[in-house]
Design a protein around this motif. Structure first.
Motif, PDB file in Angstrom:
ATOM      1  N   ARG A 495       0.829  -1.209   0.000  1.00  0.00           N
ATOM      2  CA  ARG A 495       0.000   0.000   0.000  1.00  0.00           C
ATOM      3  C   ARG A 495       0.858   1.251   0.000  1.00  0.00           C
ATOM      4  NH1 ARG A 495      -3.919  -1.377   4.992  1.00  0.00           N
ATOM      5  NH2 ARG A 495      -4.424   0.851   4.777  1.00  0.00           N
ATOM      6  N   ARG A 499       1.047   4.228  -2.834  1.00  0.00           N
ATOM      7  CA  ARG A 499       0.844   5.644  -2.494  1.00  0.00           C
ATOM      8  C   ARG A 499       2.007   6.500  -2.965  1.00  0.00           C
ATOM      9  NH1 ARG A 499      -1.778   3.729   2.381  1.00  0.00           N
ATOM     10  NH2 ARG A 499       0.230   3.625   3.439  1.00  0.00           N
ATOM     11  N   GLN A 582      -6.730   7.057  -6.923  1.00  0.00           N
ATOM     12  CA  GLN A 582      -6.643   7.416  -5.515  1.00  0.00           C
ATOM     13  C   GLN A 582      -7.947   7.136  -4.778  1.00  0.00           C
ATOM     14  OE1 GLN A 582      -5.425  11.503  -5.515  1.00  0.00           O
ATOM     15  NE2 GLN A 582      -3.259  11.016  -5.482  1.00  0.00           N
ATOM     16  N   GLN A 583      -9.058   7.424  -5.405  1.00  0.00           N
ATOM     17  CA  GLN A 583     -10.338   7.150  -4.763  1.00  0.00           C
ATOM     18  C   GLN A 583     -10.555   5.662  -4.562  1.00  0.00           C
ATOM     19  OE1 GLN A 583     -13.209   9.105  -7.224  1.00  0.00           O
ATOM     20  NE2 GLN A 583     -12.383  11.148  -6.845  1.00  0.00           N
ATOM     21  N   LEU A 585      -8.195   3.420  -4.268  1.00  0.00           N
ATOM     22  CA  LEU A 585      -7.260   2.989  -3.231  1.00  0.00           C
ATOM     23  C   LEU A 585      -7.773   3.370  -1.852  1.00  0.00           C
ATOM     24  CD1 LEU A 585      -4.555   1.786  -2.349  1.00  0.00           C
ATOM     25  CD2 LEU A 585      -3.507   4.032  -2.761  1.00  0.00           C
ATOM     26  N   ALA A 586      -8.342   4.566  -1.718  1.00  0.00           N
ATOM     27  CA  ALA A 586      -8.874   4.980  -0.422  1.00  0.00           C
ATOM     28  C   ALA A 586     -10.019   4.068   0.012  1.00  0.00           C
ATOM     29  CB  ALA A 586      -9.343   6.433  -0.498  1.00  0.00           C
ATOM     30  N   GLU A 587     -10.883   3.694  -0.937  1.00  0.00           N
ATOM     31  CA  GLU A 587     -11.980   2.795  -0.601  1.00  0.00           C
ATOM     32  C   GLU A 587     -11.468   1.406  -0.214  1.00  0.00           C
ATOM     33  OE1 GLU A 587     -15.845   1.555   0.099  1.00  0.00           O
ATOM     34  OE2 GLU A 587     -14.980   3.565  -0.161  1.00  0.00           O
ATOM     35  N   GLU A 589      -8.509   0.713   1.076  1.00  0.00           N
ATOM     36  CA  GLU A 589      -7.876   0.815   2.386  1.00  0.00           C
ATOM     37  C   GLU A 589      -8.924   0.897   3.494  1.00  0.00           C
ATOM     38  OE1 GLU A 589      -5.336   4.183   2.044  1.00  0.00           O
ATOM     39  OE2 GLU A 589      -3.620   3.012   1.334  1.00  0.00           O
ATOM     40  N   ARG A 590     -10.019   1.584   3.231  1.00  0.00           N
ATOM     41  CA  ARG A 590     -11.081   1.636   4.238  1.00  0.00           C
ATOM     42  C   ARG A 590     -11.637   0.238   4.503  1.00  0.00           C
ATOM     43  NH1 ARG A 590     -16.425   1.692   4.601  1.00  0.00           N
ATOM     44  NH2 ARG A 590     -16.661   1.431   2.363  1.00  0.00           N
ATOM     45  N   ASP A 593      -9.059  -1.716   6.504  1.00  0.00           N
ATOM     46  CA  ASP A 593      -9.074  -1.324   7.911  1.00  0.00           C
ATOM     47  C   ASP A 593     -10.297  -1.876   8.626  1.00  0.00           C
ATOM     48  OD1 ASP A 593      -6.746   0.036   7.445  1.00  0.00           O
ATOM     49  OD2 ASP A 593      -7.726   1.983   7.158  1.00  0.00           O
ATOM     50  N   GLU A 755     -14.713   8.437  12.936  1.00  0.00           N
ATOM     51  CA  GLU A 755     -13.473   7.654  12.923  1.00  0.00           C
ATOM     52  C   GLU A 755     -13.001   7.345  14.335  1.00  0.00           C
ATOM     53  OE1 GLU A 755     -10.690   9.831  10.656  1.00  0.00           O
ATOM     54  OE2 GLU A 755     -11.609   9.372   8.699  1.00  0.00           O
ATOM     55  N   GLU A 823     -18.893   6.070  -4.885  1.00  0.00           N
ATOM     56  CA  GLU A 823     -18.277   6.959  -3.897  1.00  0.00           C
ATOM     57  C   GLU A 823     -17.650   8.176  -4.564  1.00  0.00           C
ATOM     58  OE1 GLU A 823     -17.162   8.250  -0.122  1.00  0.00           O
ATOM     59  OE2 GLU A 823     -18.482   6.622  -0.736  1.00  0.00           O
TER      60      GLU A 823
END
Length: 860
Positions: A495, A499, A582-583, A585-587, A589-590, A593, A755, A823
């Motif tokens: 990851r 990035r 990027q969007q 990847l952010a989804e 990673e969410r 997590d 969060e 999203e």
């Protein structure tokens, strides 16, 4: 005859003299012009250097021709020239003064008859003539040269003369002398004028610009190691020479008549430049010695408060800038061991007084856990080094809980203290291999122990010890972490690599190679996720446990979902769409997590205290959403007041026009009272509501801090924006910008609260129908919870309209043709709304644009 008055006599005498001068110039200038033209032409040819390139006989002939032409023109001009007399001067005065009947001559005449009547008449005539002599004029000379030179050749002669003087420059005198004094030998080209240039170039590490020296000499101070360069050309004489602190040296000949010299200034000196014993220039130089840099620890180094990093606060200084900075680490028990040097990053090129904090992670180094001597090494552009004081510290080390891992780390550390103690370490490895039950009879661990023993026994190279230590470290990590932790660490590295590649693509638009690199990073991330999921599944089978999703958005990813998301990421990488990547990847990673946090025991979910805390947090988050709605209503009223004020100032005729029915403002429900258009909302009332809303926000921040121990920074910024809006309302100003900022900060604060709750309580907002207020007679809280879902993006698999998206559980209906916004589209919608509110708050925009923005905002 009555004699003239004395002042009049003096005026007449001065006027006659000036008139004679004017008449003489008018007669003489046309006669002198031919001779002056011949002389001017000669000067032009002489200054242009024509006579320098002529043979002697032609030079003499041309010079004689010019002399003959000059004499003939002067003789023809002087022939027949006479100075004007008094009568002509008086006539010039009378003509220039506009006098009639020649009154000046009347003063010299007398009456012929002696008759008293005739005498009286004559005296009256003289008095009248004297009265007209009060305004005597001579007039400017008018030689009327234009009639003799209708083509204005005289002007061309003047322009040519000025050009010749400019071309000759400093050689004008010598060229004139050579023109009037011809040489009987063959013509030789004249030596060019002397040209001297000198400059000092400071050393490159100073970053200073070159200094050009005055040819007349002078004194200046330069950095040590500067290079002096001298260039000399032109003039007459032999080879010039320069002299510093040593003997004189000749300049280097570049070509005939051109010389150069250079030297490095290491100490103060006086440079003297001479030619044929004559001094040309002299400069005195003072040299500034380059001081070595200094380095020191800003604070005593030690372990970082968090993690396994070594905290190194440092500072350095140099007169021309620090070029490099290193941290040198030496093992205290072995002074002869090669040191470990870490490069410390410097920002801004070569800063003169840099400061910083380095936190290197040396927990994997063989010296971890051992005392070391630490110092800083600073180097400047000249290669000089500065050393800080030496500090004794112990490198942070990782704590291992697995017994075999602890023994391996201890053996590895003993090799760092004494690389020759191979036999003792080898016996320790034999003991570990003899008890395979300690490491669960793992074949990989057993093979690693035997390979490390073989290297210590057979490989006598110094590098063999380091390779054995590396193998022992990897084995200890494998025993301590297990497969799940190893795959998680590899996933984190993948990851981070993606990035970094995305950050590089944002700085420079990616080409074909950059897109291929992004695609390769995405593929590595996909493989790392697959391996991590397989490791989790294996661990679950071994533990006979389940992964219980805490909420619908935190469910276990299946292979189909992973393939679909990574395929979209690869497609974005191939097409170079870094924002979409990027969007995605952010989804991803969410979801990762959420997967990590979803592994919670059943007992935790049944804890009544945690459920109560979670419920209180949900209520507070819903209250933030309610504040967003109320702040939006006040922003709408501010916009209405601004439009009304602008309409009164710019469109007074619209006051009598019928008003259209207002549309609901953002966040306003259909049953609520709407502000009337004919009566503008009271700003003071909004100020009181703003104060009450700010007080409620302060209480909410205190309650959330008591619950979680953290207060989101965005809520603090929202409180400040509310205070500024309150002050603007109280002073009659426009609070739209501050209210808009308060809305943005409240939204960001709600996201941070969600969060924080998810991190501490393992759960975010509940889905629709599960709000804390449902079933408790508090629908406002339930609505606030759902609104917070839409506000923070944690929408539980639903779009802003409340419809289940394709990512929601059970919403993967392959036969449905309904397209639900994703999203990225929801994020763009929120950004568009924020931008419209920002522009609508700018009341200096045209009225038509503000009306259009208002209509767009009403659609949200």
């Amino acid at each position: 005859m009555t004699p003239p008055r004395d002042p009049l006599a003096r005026r007449l005498a001065r006027g006659r003299w000036l008139a004679r001068v004017a008449l003489a110039w008018e007669a003489l200038w046309p006669r002198l012009w031919p001779a002056l033209g011949v002389a001017g032409l000669f000067l032009i040819l002489a200054l242009a250097g024509l006579f320098l390139h002529l043979p002697p006989w032609l030079h003499v002939a041309l010079l004689a021709g010019f002399a003959l032409a000059l004499g003939l023109a002067a003789w023809r001009g002087a022939r027949g020239f006479r100075l004007p007399g008094a009568a002509a001067a008086e006539r010039r005065i009378e003509t220039a003064s506009g006098l009639r009947h020649r009154p000046i001559s009347t003063l010299r005449d007398h009456a012929v008859s002696q008759d008293p009547a005739a005498q009286a008449l004559w005296r009256a005539h003289q008095r009248r003539a004297l009265a007209g002599l009060d305004r005597l004029r001579v007039g400017a000379p008018r030689p009327n040269l234009a009639a003799r030179d209708p083509r204005a050749l005289r002007l061309g002669l003047l322009v040519g003369l000025f050009a010749a003087v400019a071309v000759a420059g400093g050689e004008a005198g010598e060229r004139l002398r050579r023109a009037v004094w011809p040489s009987l030998q063959a013509a030789t080209p004249m030596a060019p004028a002397l040209r001297l240039e000198a400059w000092v170039t400071p050393p490159a590490y100073t970053g200073a610009a070159p200094l050009f020296l005055d040819p007349a000499g002078g004194a200046l101070s330069v950095p040590q190691g500067s290079r002096l360069q001298i260039a000399l050309s032109g003039g007459r004489g032999g080879v010039p020479e320069w002299q510093g602190n040593g003997p004189a040296e000749p300049l280097r000949t570049l070509e005939p008549g051109s010389f150069a010299a250079e030297t490095v200034l290491q100490q103060g000196t006086r440079i003297l430049l001479r030619r044929d014993g004559r001094e040309l220039a002299a400069w005195s130089f003072g040299v500034q010695a380059d001081a070595p840099p200094t380095a020191a620890f800003a604070e005593p180094p030690g372990p970082a408060p968090r993690g396994l990093a070594l905290r190194l606060p440092w500072r350095a200084e140099d007169d021309w800038g620090v070029a490099a900075l290193q941290a040198e680490i030496r093992l205290a028990a072995r002074a002869d061991a090669a040191p470990l040097r870490l490069d410390l990053a410097l920002t801004g090129g070569n800063p003169r007084q840099p400061r910083g904090l380095a936190q290197p992670d040396l927990s994997a180094h063989p010296w971890a856990g051992l005392p070391v001597r630490l110092r800083l090494l600073a180097r400047d552009g000249a290669g000089q080094e500065g050393v800080s004081e030496t500090v004794l510290v112990t490198l942070p080390e990782r704590v291992f809980n697995h017994p075999v891992a602890r023994q391996l780390v201890a053996l590895r550390k003993s090799l760092s203290l004494d690389p020759l103690a191979r036999d003792a370490v080898r016996r320790g490895l034999d003991d570990l291999a003899a008890a395979p039950e300690a490491f669960e009879h793992d074949l990989t661990t057993f093979l690693a122990l035997r390979v490390a023993r073989f290297r210590l026994l057979r490989d006598r190279r110094p590098e063999g010890v380091e390779e054995a230590q590396a193998l022992m470290w990897q084995t200890a990590l494998a025993l301590e972490e297990g497969r799940t932790d190893r795959t998680a660490r590899a996933l984190a590295e993948a990851r981070e690599a993606l990035r970094e590649a995305l950050a590089e693509a944002e700085r420079t638009p990616p080409d074909a190679a950059g897109r291929a690199e992004l695609e390769r990073r995405v593929q590595e991330l996909r493989e790392a996720v697959q391996r991590h999921l397989e490791a989790l599944a294996e661990r679950l089978r071994q533990e006979n446990a389940e992964v219980q999703p805490i909420e619908p958005g935190q469910r276990m990813m299946d292979q189909q979902e992973l393939d679909r998301r990574t395929e979209r990421m690869e497609q974005s990488a191939r097409e170079g769409r870094t924002d979409q990547l990027q969007q995605e990847l952010a989804e991803l990673e969410r979801m990762l997590d959420a997967l990590q946090q979803g592994r919670v025991a059943r007992a935790e979910g049944g804890d009544p205290q945690r459920q109560q805390q979670r419920q209180r947090g949900q209520q507070q988050t819903g209250a933030v959403q309610d504040m967003v709605r109320r702040q939006g209503e006040m922003l709408d009223r501010s916009h209405q007041r601004g439009e009304a004020a602008q309409g009164e100032a710019q469109r007074p005729g619209r006051r009598n026009q019928p008003q259209a029915r207002p549309q609901p403002s953002p966040g306003q429900r259909d049953g609520e009272a709407r502000p009337r258009q004919d009566a503008q909302p009271d700003a003071q009332q909004d100020a009181r509501q703003q104060r009450a809303l700010r007080r409620a926000l302060g209480e909410l921040m205190q309650q959330f801090g008591d619950l979680t121990g953290e207060i989101p920074e965005a809520l603090g910024r929202a409180d400040q924006a509310m205070r500024q809006a309150q002050e603007a309302l109280g002073q009659g100003g426009d609070p739209s910008a501050h209210q808009q900022q308060a809305i943005r900060e409240l939204q960001e604060g709600g996201r941070q609260m969600a969060e924080t709750m998810q991190r501490q309580f393992g759960q975010g907002q509940q889905g629709e129908g599960e709000g804390p207020g449902e079933g408790q007679g508090n629908p406002g809280q339930a609505e606030g919870g759902q609104g917070q879902d839409r506000m923070t993006g944690q929408n539980q698999g639903r779009d802003p309209l409340g419809r289940p998206s394709r990512e929601a559980p059970g919403a993967n209906d392959q036969g449905s043709d309904t397209r639900v916004p994703q999203e990225a589209e929801m994020l763009r919608s929120r950004r568009i709304q924020e931008e419209l509110r920002r522009r609508g708050a700018d009341r200096e925009r045209p009225a038509t644009e503000l009306d259009y923005i208002e209509r767009l905002l009403k659609s949200f």
